[in-house]
Scaffold this active site. Structure first.
Site, PDB file in Angstrom:
ATOM      1  N   ARG A  63      -1.803  -3.117 -11.526  1.00 22.81           N
ATOM      2  CA  ARG A  63      -2.439  -2.522 -12.710  1.00 22.81           C
ATOM      3  C   ARG A  63      -1.590  -2.840 -13.945  1.00 22.81           C
ATOM      4  O   ARG A  63      -0.839  -1.999 -14.425  1.00 22.81           O
ATOM      5  CB  ARG A  63      -2.513  -0.984 -12.569  1.00 22.81           C
ATOM      6  N   GLU A  69      15.475   0.898   1.710  1.00 23.11           N
ATOM      7  CA  GLU A  69      15.336   2.352   1.585  1.00 23.11           C
ATOM      8  C   GLU A  69      16.501   3.060   2.266  1.00 23.11           C
ATOM      9  O   GLU A  69      17.270   2.458   3.004  1.00 23.11           O
ATOM     10  CB  GLU A  69      14.033   2.834   2.249  1.00 23.11           C
ATOM     11  N   ASP A  79      11.672  -0.222   5.698  1.00 16.53           N
ATOM     12  CA  ASP A  79      10.250   0.078   5.893  1.00 16.53           C
ATOM     13  C   ASP A  79       9.477  -1.241   5.841  1.00 16.53           C
ATOM     14  O   ASP A  79       8.937  -1.633   4.806  1.00 16.53           O
ATOM     15  CB  ASP A  79       9.789   1.045   4.793  1.00 16.53           C
ATOM     16  N   ARG A 128       2.147  -7.012   3.313  1.00 17.68           N
ATOM     17  CA  ARG A 128       1.525  -6.847   1.994  1.00 17.68           C
ATOM     18  C   ARG A 128       0.054  -7.236   1.967  1.00 17.68           C
ATOM     19  O   ARG A 128      -0.732  -6.647   1.204  1.00 17.68           O
ATOM     20  CB  ARG A 128       2.284  -7.680   0.954  1.00 17.68           C
ATOM     21  N   TYR A 187      -5.307  -0.229   1.398  1.00 18.38           N
ATOM     22  CA  TYR A 187      -4.637   0.954   0.855  1.00 18.38           C
ATOM     23  C   TYR A 187      -5.518   1.895   0.048  1.00 18.38           C
ATOM     24  O   TYR A 187      -5.180   3.059  -0.142  1.00 18.38           O
ATOM     25  CB  TYR A 187      -3.386   0.562   0.062  1.00 18.38           C
ATOM     26  N   LYS A 236       2.080  -0.545   7.512  1.00 24.10           N
ATOM     27  CA  LYS A 236       3.423   0.036   7.567  1.00 24.10           C
ATOM     28  C   LYS A 236       3.772   0.554   8.954  1.00 24.10           C
ATOM     29  O   LYS A 236       4.955   0.697   9.269  1.00 24.10           O
ATOM     30  CB  LYS A 236       3.503   1.232   6.598  1.00 24.10           C
ATOM     31  N   THR A 247       9.505   0.597  11.611  1.00 26.37           N
ATOM     32  CA  THR A 247      10.450   1.054  10.596  1.00 26.37           C
ATOM     33  C   THR A 247      11.811   1.066  11.280  1.00 26.37           C
ATOM     34  O   THR A 247      11.941   1.634  12.362  1.00 26.37           O
ATOM     35  CB  THR A 247      10.111   2.479  10.117  1.00 26.37           C
ATOM     36  N   THR A 260      11.204   2.509  -1.628  1.00 27.00           N
ATOM     37  CA  THR A 260      11.986   1.326  -1.970  1.00 27.00           C
ATOM     38  C   THR A 260      12.871   1.585  -3.177  1.00 27.00           C
ATOM     39  O   THR A 260      12.396   2.065  -4.215  1.00 27.00           O
ATOM     40  CB  THR A 260      11.046   0.146  -2.275  1.00 27.00           C
TER      41      THR A 260
HETATM   42 CA    CA Z   1       8.248   2.415   1.776  1.00 21.93          CA
END
Ligand code: CA
Length: 437
Positions: free
Chosen positions: A154, A211, A243, A247, A254, A263, A267, A370
């Protein structure tokens, strides 16, 4: 309020010589815990404490050495490998055990002759997750990450209006949290490129996210809110966390409910938990930049303003399959300081998470989101570093990367250093990408 005590004294040294080497991740001021056992054979799990190049086996330590009043009972769950039972004992018990371990490992300790027999070599050990993770929540505290990624999707309004008010998070998948060294299989999923219809297949835009993981120690009852004054005492410790994110799958799935299969395939966390007690010398004021809204009262406290933030460096390193073959060292891709990167403090995450009465439980894991630095080139993911996959990164050996390839190993590290304190490290967590199947 004085946060530090004798266990943080920079003059304190250990009879375990390697712990006194400057720059070591695990000096006596650190004392992180992990669940482990000797790699050969089928001995029971137990907890260990990292000290220099060694690990103190707490099962052996409880058997072989005398301990002070009341300490033996607190060490029992650790000796039995039940980290959750120890974490559930609460902040007072954690502090007592830290003090006892600090004295036991300090130069001149009368326990040294007994404990010398309880030191293990880290490379001869296998590690597990510290406990069963009931729930895993991933937050979005990295404001520079939120801005950069927001701008990719955006350009007109990178940061959504709720960002300075609400610690944004989503419920992640606990069952696929894996410990250091576990391979990560490239996930398959649905994605939609320029074609008119989506396709199903191996992700082509596999990424890491730099992370930290926060381990919940003492939980709260369903319906009970944890206010800011009590929030930090619920947090047992910290670990580096990756994580892994697909993409292309994420971009298609999403909206409107947030990330899901992009995701939940893996992890990674380090087995070592550095306790919040160990971080005392690195606590810093939490201050909002000029012109930013102040936190709502339920996310505010004097203690948080004075010392809620953590001065900690976080880094992500990459070693490709070719680099391993030619014995080239890993290259650092990302680095940031948590002070600059994180918009919300650990206490605010706990207070917000429980503000609706949601019950956190012992062993729950909270990801920070992140952590990216403010400068270009300080992105905590390849998505940011490659401008959404448009500008490949040039690696030292001539290779290029927009996203991860099979055989790539990503390592997340973290450490704290500050004047007047002994540097401590959080260790690291590595994972290698395996081909999809
Ligand atoms: Ca994350």
């Amino acid at each position: 309020m004085l946060l530090t005590d004798s266990t943080h004294d920079p003059a304190l040294t250990s009879w375990v010589e390697s712990a006194n080497a400057p720059g070591h991740d695990f000096p006596i001021q650190n004392l992180p815990l992990a669940r482990l056992r000797p790699a050969s054979g089928d001995e029971p799990w137990r907890a260990g404490v990292a000290i220099g190049d060694h690990v103190l086996d707490l099962k052996l330590a409880l058997e072989q050495s005398p301990w002070g009043d009341g300490i033996e009972a607190l060490l029992e769950p650790l000796a039995a490998g039940d980290a959750a039972a120890f974490m559930a004992l609460g902040a007072r018990a954690w502090k007592l055990v830290r003090e006892a371990l600090s004295m036991a490992l300090a130069e001149g300790s009368e326990q040294a002759p007994f404990l010398e027999l309880c030191l293990l070599e880290p490379h001869r050990l296998e590690y597990s997750l510290p406990c069963r993770i009931g729930d895993y929540t991933d937050f979005y505290t990295g404001i520079h990450h939120a801005r950069t990624v927001g701008a990719l999707f955006r350009p007109d309004s990178p940061l959504l209006p709720n960002y300075p008010w609400v610690p944004i998070g989503y419920h992640g998948r606990a069952s696929s949290v894996v410990v250091e060294g576990a391979a990560v299989r490239r996930p398959c999923g649905q994605s939609k490129g320029e074609a008119s219809e989506p396709v199903f297949g191996p992700s082509r835009r596999l990424d890491y996210e730099l992370e930290l993981g926060l381990w919940i120690g003492a939980g709260n009852e369903l319906g009970e809110r944890v206010d800011m004054a009590a929030a930090e005492a619920r947090l047992f410790g910290l670990t580096p966390l990756n994580d892994w994110s697909a993409r292309d799958i994420q971009a298609w799935e999403y909206q409107p409910l947030g990330p899901f299969l992009s995701k939940s395939f893996a992890t990674s966390v380090s087995p070592w938990i550095v306790t919040f007690d160990a971080l005392a010398p690195f606590r810093r004021p939490s201050r909002r930049p000029e012109g930013e809204p102040q936190p709502l009262p339920y996310l505010d406290s004097v203690r948080n303003r004075e010392s809620g933030a953590i001065d900690m460096h976080v880094e992500a390193w990459l070693q490709t399959a070719r680099m391993k073959k030619t014995r080239e060292p890993p290259v650092r891709l990302s680095h940031a300081n948590v002070l600059e990167a994180a918009y919300w403090t650990p206490a605010q995450l706990v207070a917000h998470h429980t503000s609706n009465g949601c019950n956190l439980q012992v062993g729950d894991l909270l990801g920070t989101g992140t952590l990216s630095g403010p400068q270009p080139g300080q992105g905590g993911s390849l998505l940011e570093l490659s401008g959404g996959g448009k500008v490949p990164l040039q690696l030292p050996g001539g290779e290029r990367r927009t996203f991860l390839e099979d055989g790539d190993t990503v390592t997340i590290k973290a450490y704290c250093e500050a004047p007047g304190a002994v540097r401590i490290g959080l260790g690291s967590v590595s994972g290698t990408i395996e081909a999809a199947r």
